[in-house]
Design a protein around this motif. Structure first.
Motif, PDB file in Angstrom:
ATOM      1  N   UNK A  66      -5.447 -25.270 -23.036  1.00 44.80           N
ATOM      2  CA  UNK A  66      -6.649 -25.899 -23.593  1.00 44.80           C
ATOM      3  C   UNK A  66      -7.643 -24.848 -24.090  1.00 44.80           C
ATOM      4  N   UNK A  67      -7.815 -23.770 -23.309  1.00 37.80           N
ATOM      5  CA  UNK A  67      -8.728 -22.710 -23.715  1.00 37.80           C
ATOM      6  C   UNK A  67      -8.262 -22.006 -24.974  1.00 37.80           C
TER       7      UNK A  67
ATOM      8  N   UNK B 115      -1.616 -18.974 -29.973  1.00 36.91           N
ATOM      9  CA  UNK B 115      -1.793 -19.710 -28.713  1.00 36.91           C
ATOM     10  C   UNK B 115      -0.766 -19.245 -27.679  1.00 36.91           C
ATOM     11  N   UNK B 116       0.471 -19.033 -28.106  1.00 39.16           N
ATOM     12  CA  UNK B 116       1.511 -18.565 -27.174  1.00 39.16           C
ATOM     13  C   UNK B 116       1.164 -17.203 -26.594  1.00 39.16           C
ATOM     14  N   UNK B 117       0.632 -16.312 -27.427  1.00 38.83           N
ATOM     15  CA  UNK B 117       0.286 -14.980 -26.941  1.00 38.83           C
ATOM     16  C   UNK B 117      -0.914 -15.018 -25.997  1.00 38.83           C
ATOM     17  N   UNK B 118      -1.881 -15.870 -26.301  1.00 39.74           N
ATOM     18  CA  UNK B 118      -3.066 -15.964 -25.444  1.00 39.74           C
ATOM     19  C   UNK B 118      -2.734 -16.561 -24.078  1.00 39.74           C
ATOM     20  N   UNK B 119      -1.713 -17.390 -24.002  1.00 39.84           N
ATOM     21  CA  UNK B 119      -1.364 -18.051 -22.742  1.00 39.84           C
ATOM     22  C   UNK B 119      -0.165 -17.404 -22.057  1.00 39.84           C
TER      23      UNK B 119
ATOM     24  N   UNK C 222     -10.118 -21.919 -28.790  1.00 42.99           N
ATOM     25  CA  UNK C 222     -10.404 -20.694 -29.542  1.00 42.99           C
ATOM     26  C   UNK C 222      -9.728 -20.751 -30.909  1.00 42.99           C
ATOM     27  N   UNK C 223      -8.495 -21.255 -30.952  1.00 39.57           N
ATOM     28  CA  UNK C 223      -7.795 -21.383 -32.233  1.00 39.57           C
ATOM     29  C   UNK C 223      -8.547 -22.321 -33.176  1.00 39.57           C
ATOM     30  N   UNK C 224      -9.084 -23.410 -32.630  1.00 38.65           N
ATOM     31  CA  UNK C 224      -9.877 -24.333 -33.451  1.00 38.65           C
ATOM     32  C   UNK C 224     -11.048 -23.614 -34.098  1.00 38.65           C
ATOM     33  N   UNK C 225     -11.742 -22.831 -33.296  1.00 38.24           N
ATOM     34  CA  UNK C 225     -12.919 -22.122 -33.794  1.00 38.24           C
ATOM     35  C   UNK C 225     -12.539 -21.084 -34.851  1.00 38.24           C
TER      36      UNK C 225
ATOM     37  N   UNK D 173     -10.366 -17.389 -39.981  1.00 40.03           N
ATOM     38  CA  UNK D 173      -9.546 -16.284 -39.495  1.00 40.03           C
ATOM     39  C   UNK D 173      -8.095 -16.710 -39.257  1.00 40.03           C
ATOM     40  N   UNK D 174      -7.878 -17.995 -39.098  1.00 42.90           N
ATOM     41  CA  UNK D 174      -6.559 -18.535 -38.778  1.00 42.90           C
ATOM     42  C   UNK D 174      -6.253 -19.632 -39.791  1.00 42.90           C
ATOM     43  N   UNK D 175      -5.145 -19.471 -40.540  1.00 45.12           N
ATOM     44  CA  UNK D 175      -4.826 -20.416 -41.611  1.00 45.12           C
ATOM     45  C   UNK D 175      -3.308 -20.498 -41.741  1.00 45.12           C
TER      46      UNK D 175
END
Length: 213
Positions: free
Chosen positions: A99-100, A80-84, A104-107, A113-115
């Protein structure tokens, strides 16, 4: 508004350029081309243009997230930090807002893919194999933004402290160092920096035959 030109991007595979008659250029993915049934000459309403723009941004964020995760595992917070993050060119806006990125992280978590739990175990195994103690492992988990809920389960996979301490002492102690207080202090300080407790270090030195006060 009319879609004056639809063409594949020359820079990014799977990306398409949507040029509107007023000169506006939208970047979208193949999914948007299909789902909005885009083609040159199509008439679009203002609402459709905004929907295409939003969908294109979401696709770009997803693609960036997958690219980051394919390069190396990371925690949800790191992603999330890298995306924002603001680009180096300060005049440009971040790829998305918080929020965006969270959406995406939720999905990606739903898709596996994210754990954070699996990532925590990976971090512990990696640094434990390099000979670091529990405190250093905790510091790494904290630095990488892994929630504390996952720490204990991950730390349970660390190698026994004596393995790392003994391997380090065998590598660093030279003949005669066991009677050299300065040498013993040097390796003791180094082990402390590597995250080992004083009692773990003491036991390791005794196993090597050092006489401790």
């Amino acid at each position: 508004m009319r879609l004056s030109k639809l063409s594949p991007s020359q820079r990014a595979a799977g990306r398409w350029l949507v040029q509107l008659e007023d000169g506006t250029l939208l970047r979208v993915g193949e999914n948007e081309v299909v789902s909005f049934a885009l083609y040159s000459g199509k008439e679009l309403t203002g609402e459709e243009v905004e929907a295409i723009r939003a969908a294109g941004r979401e696709t770009a964020v997803k693609e960036k997230a997958l690219s980051l995760l394919s390069a190396r595992p990371m925690s949800r917070k790191e992603l999330v930090d890298k995306l924002t993050a603001r680009p180096r060119d300060r005049e440009k806006e971040p790829l998305t807002d918080r929020a965006g990125a969270e959406a995406v992280a939720d999905r990606l978590e739903e898709l596996g893919y994210l754990d954070d739990g699996a990532y925590a175990r990976t971090v512990v195994r990696h640094y434990s194999a390099k000979g670091y103690g529990r405190r250093r492992l905790q510091e790494e988990l904290y630095r990488r933004g892994v929630p504390r809920d996952y720490w204990e389960e991950a730390l349970a996979e660390a190698a026994p402290a004596e393995n790392g301490v003994d391997a380090f002492l065998r590598k660093k102690l030279r003949p005669g160092d066991l009677e050299n207080r300065k040498a013993l202090k040097r390796v003791t300080d180094a082990l402390a920096r590597r995250g080992y407790r004083w009692d773990e270090i003491q036991e390791g030195l005794r196993r090597c035959g050092a006489e401790l006060e």
